[in-house]
Design a protein around this motif. Structure first.
Motif, PDB file in Angstrom:
ATOM      1  N   ASP A  13      52.703   1.700 -58.176  1.00 58.68           N
ATOM      2  CA  ASP A  13      52.483   2.861 -57.312  1.00 58.68           C
ATOM      3  C   ASP A  13      53.479   3.993 -57.561  1.00 58.68           C
ATOM      4  O   ASP A  13      53.833   4.743 -56.651  1.00 58.68           O
ATOM      5  CB  ASP A  13      52.521   2.462 -55.821  1.00 58.68           C
ATOM      6  CG  ASP A  13      51.492   1.397 -55.508  1.00 58.68           C
ATOM      7  OD1 ASP A  13      50.403   1.434 -56.113  1.00 58.68           O
ATOM      8  OD2 ASP A  13      51.785   0.526 -54.663  1.00 58.68           O
ATOM      9  N   GLY A  40      45.526   0.544 -57.905  1.00 55.61           N
ATOM     10  CA  GLY A  40      44.960   1.661 -57.146  1.00 55.61           C
ATOM     11  C   GLY A  40      45.661   2.921 -57.605  1.00 55.61           C
ATOM     12  O   GLY A  40      46.834   3.117 -57.318  1.00 55.61           O
ATOM     13  N   HIS A  41      44.961   3.732 -58.398  1.00 54.37           N
ATOM     14  CA  HIS A  41      45.561   4.945 -58.948  1.00 54.37           C
ATOM     15  C   HIS A  41      44.905   6.156 -58.301  1.00 54.37           C
ATOM     16  O   HIS A  41      43.698   6.351 -58.426  1.00 54.37           O
ATOM     17  CB  HIS A  41      45.393   4.979 -60.468  1.00 54.37           C
ATOM     18  CG  HIS A  41      46.095   3.851 -61.170  1.00 54.37           C
ATOM     19  ND1 HIS A  41      46.111   3.707 -62.525  1.00 54.37           N
ATOM     20  CD2 HIS A  41      46.830   2.820 -60.682  1.00 54.37           C
ATOM     21  CE1 HIS A  41      46.820   2.623 -62.839  1.00 54.37           C
ATOM     22  NE2 HIS A  41      47.257   2.069 -61.730  1.00 54.37           N
ATOM     23  N   THR A 298      46.937   1.965 -51.986  1.00 57.07           N
ATOM     24  CA  THR A 298      45.644   2.568 -52.318  1.00 57.07           C
ATOM     25  C   THR A 298      44.543   1.509 -52.280  1.00 57.07           C
ATOM     26  O   THR A 298      43.403   1.791 -51.924  1.00 57.07           O
ATOM     27  CB  THR A 298      45.704   3.171 -53.753  1.00 57.07           C
ATOM     28  OG1 THR A 298      46.856   4.000 -53.834  1.00 57.07           O
ATOM     29  CG2 THR A 298      44.479   3.980 -54.086  1.00 57.07           C
ATOM     30  N   ARG A 304      53.869   0.171 -47.645  1.00 55.21           N
ATOM     31  CA  ARG A 304      54.757  -0.223 -48.743  1.00 55.21           C
ATOM     32  C   ARG A 304      56.189  -0.292 -48.226  1.00 55.21           C
ATOM     33  O   ARG A 304      56.589   0.548 -47.415  1.00 55.21           O
ATOM     34  CB  ARG A 304      54.669   0.809 -49.877  1.00 55.21           C
ATOM     35  CG  ARG A 304      53.288   0.847 -50.519  1.00 55.21           C
ATOM     36  CD  ARG A 304      53.196   1.979 -51.554  1.00 55.21           C
ATOM     37  NE  ARG A 304      51.846   2.087 -52.111  1.00 55.21           N
ATOM     38  CZ  ARG A 304      51.294   3.216 -52.545  1.00 55.21           C
ATOM     39  NH1 ARG A 304      51.952   4.353 -52.478  1.00 55.21           N
ATOM     40  NH2 ARG A 304      50.078   3.226 -53.042  1.00 55.21           N
TER      41      ARG A 304
HETATM   42 MG    MG Z   1      48.782   2.260 -56.959  1.00 60.06          MG
END
Ligand code: MG
Ligand code: GDP
Ligand code: IMO
Length: 428
Positions: A13, A40-41, A298, A304
């Motif tokens: 991330d 997850g971008h 994401t 986080r």
């Molecule tokens: Mg990510």
């Protein structure tokens, strides 16, 4: 430069999606080499946020060739969902290619992932429950099913049925779970494989030609160095090689052809899931960074964990990956703090160390040694049009990182959008 690696230097991330999208304009090919839809971008263009999991971030440029390499584990259902999501947003996905050697994630992998986490109880890894570990395990165990197996649908179905039965046995007898519906899994697998079969190709040939033609290739890492199965904080890691070590094997290119790697580094540290985190902030400042940086997963939406930048970890990461530069992201997020800490060494049993220990027991006894850097204001960051316009203290923070790492921050990012990026050197 005809090929460039972009990978996460921390625990994921870091902003790999944003940096890949930024550089992909000049690329002929954007290649994912490991991981799966645990990634997850996020890429922000105008008012639209694109959330990518399996499809390389280059897809947002119409017609750009995007490759899912053999090292990636692919859930056909997720991929179909992602393709539809992109198409609904007007993104053309015809240029997507999936390696015929890539392994397939089936519902039993996901169920086993879930049951294993449940069994681990307090010691759970905090996986994304996408079936990543169980699928890679089957690959290594030599019982996995690959994309190329779909060429012969009958044989594919036979192998799938055999695997479902054997996994159901395991689910019921070992994990004490409920058996999965064989007919439903087969029906759905055939349906979704049909939908993605037009993208399946021999990526080795694609890569060989790309190298021969000196095409510009961008490799997009998923996860991050400290989540690498060998080099990360094992067992709190993923099951692939996000490091440069994974590219040759995961994309079908000789390691001797790889030219340069950029590590994406967030201006502070975050981690999702469990495992030691030396510079973690448990109090108010950690919460403040989480809200300011919108640090929520994401893929899973989980908050986080946040902490200061850790140079011991980054030096380990830089050395291991052979980084030639970094892309520093989310500098804007740290704005308005009075002072910012950087961890420059660890204290272990009264001694100062500068290496990253392999043993988690040792790592969890390490205390961070910090230096303090003066803060800056967000207003001043937002006004900046070039890197030189950034507030002096923000530039001093970047310079200190460069000094401590012995690497240049060739890209500095101060917001999620493409134009909130300062390219300080033409690297690709
Ligand atoms: Mg990510
Ligand atoms: P990835 O998994 O490494 O691609 O990173 P994620 O997309 O999961 O998380 C990074 C988040 O930060 C995304 O929401 C990005 O849009 C955002 N982002 C990237 N660079 C910056 C930056 O410089 N500043 C801010 N504020 N957000 C950024
Ligand atoms: P991107 O590409 C952050 C973490 C999970 C868990 C561990 C193992 O967006 O940076 P897995 O499902 O892979 O078996 O989970 O790895 N993890 C990530 N953390 N970013 C990611 O991807 C991650 N992918 C997996 O939270 O701790």
């Amino acid at each position: 430069m005809s090929n460039l690696v972009i990978l996460g230097a921390q625990w994921g991330d870091e902003g790999k999606g944003k940096i890949t999208d930024y550089l992909a304009k000049k690329a002929d090919l954007v290649v994912r080499y490991q991981g799966g839809d645990n990634a997850g971008h996020t890429v922000e263009l105008g008012n639209q946020k694109y959330k990518l999991h399996l499809v390389p971030s280059g897809i947002l440029y119409n017609g750009k060739s995007c490759v899912i390499g053999n090292g990636v584990v692919v859930n056909p259902t997720s991929l179909v969902r992602e393709i539809k999501y992109l198409n609904d947003l007007g993104i053309n996905t015809d240029s997507l290619m999936i390696s015929d050697r890539a392994h397939i994630i089936f519902p039993y992998h996901i169920e086993i992932d879930r049951l294993e986490e449940e069994m681990r109880g307090e010691d759970k890894i905090g996986t994304t429950i996408k079936g990543i570990g169980p699928c890679y395990r089957d690959k290594v165990e030599r019982s996995g099913i690959r994309m190329c197996d779909y060429e012969n649908k009958e044989a594919f179905e036979t192998r799938l049925r055999a695997n479902i039965r054997s996994k159901n046995n395991l689910i019921v007898k070992y994990y004490e779970g409920q058996p999965l519906d064989e007919e439903l899994i087969v029906h759905e697998a055939m349906k979704y494989m049909d939908m993605i079969s037009k993208y399946i190709t021999d990526v080795n040939v694609v890569m060989r030609n790309a190298v021969k033609e000196d095409s510009k290739i961008l490799f997009e890492g998923a996860q991050g160095t400290l989540l690498d199965i060998d080099y990360g904080t094992y067992p709190f890691v993923t099951s692939s090689h996000p490091t440069t070590c994974g590219i040759a094997v995961g994309a079908g290119i000789s390691p001797y052809r790889l030219q340069k790697a950029i590590g994406v580094v967030k201006a502070y540290t975050t981690r999702v899931g469990k495992g030691p985190f030396v510079t973690e902030l448990h109090g108010e400042t950690g919460n403040w960074i989480r809200e300011r940086g919108f640090e929520y997963g994401t893929t899973t939406g989980r908050p986080r964990r946040c902490g200061w930048l850790d140079m011991v970890m980054l030096n380990y990461s830089a050395e291991l990956n052979g980084l030639s530069a970094i892309a520093l992201t989310k500098l804007d997020t740290l704005s308005d703090l009075e002072s910012i800490k950087i961890c420059v060494a660890y204290k272990l049993d009264g001694e100062i160390i500068d290496y990253f220990p392999a043993s988690l027991e040792t790592l969890s006894r390490c205390e961070p040694i910090y230096i303090d850097m003066p803060g800056w204001h967000l207003d001043d960051v937002e006004k900046a049009v070039t890197y030189k316009d950034l507030p002096e203290n923000a530039r001093a923070y970047v310079q200190k990182i460069e000094e401590l790492l012995g690497l240049p921050a060739d890209i500095v990012s101060v917001g999620p959008k493409r134009d909130q990026t300062f390219m300080r050197k033409d690297i690709f």
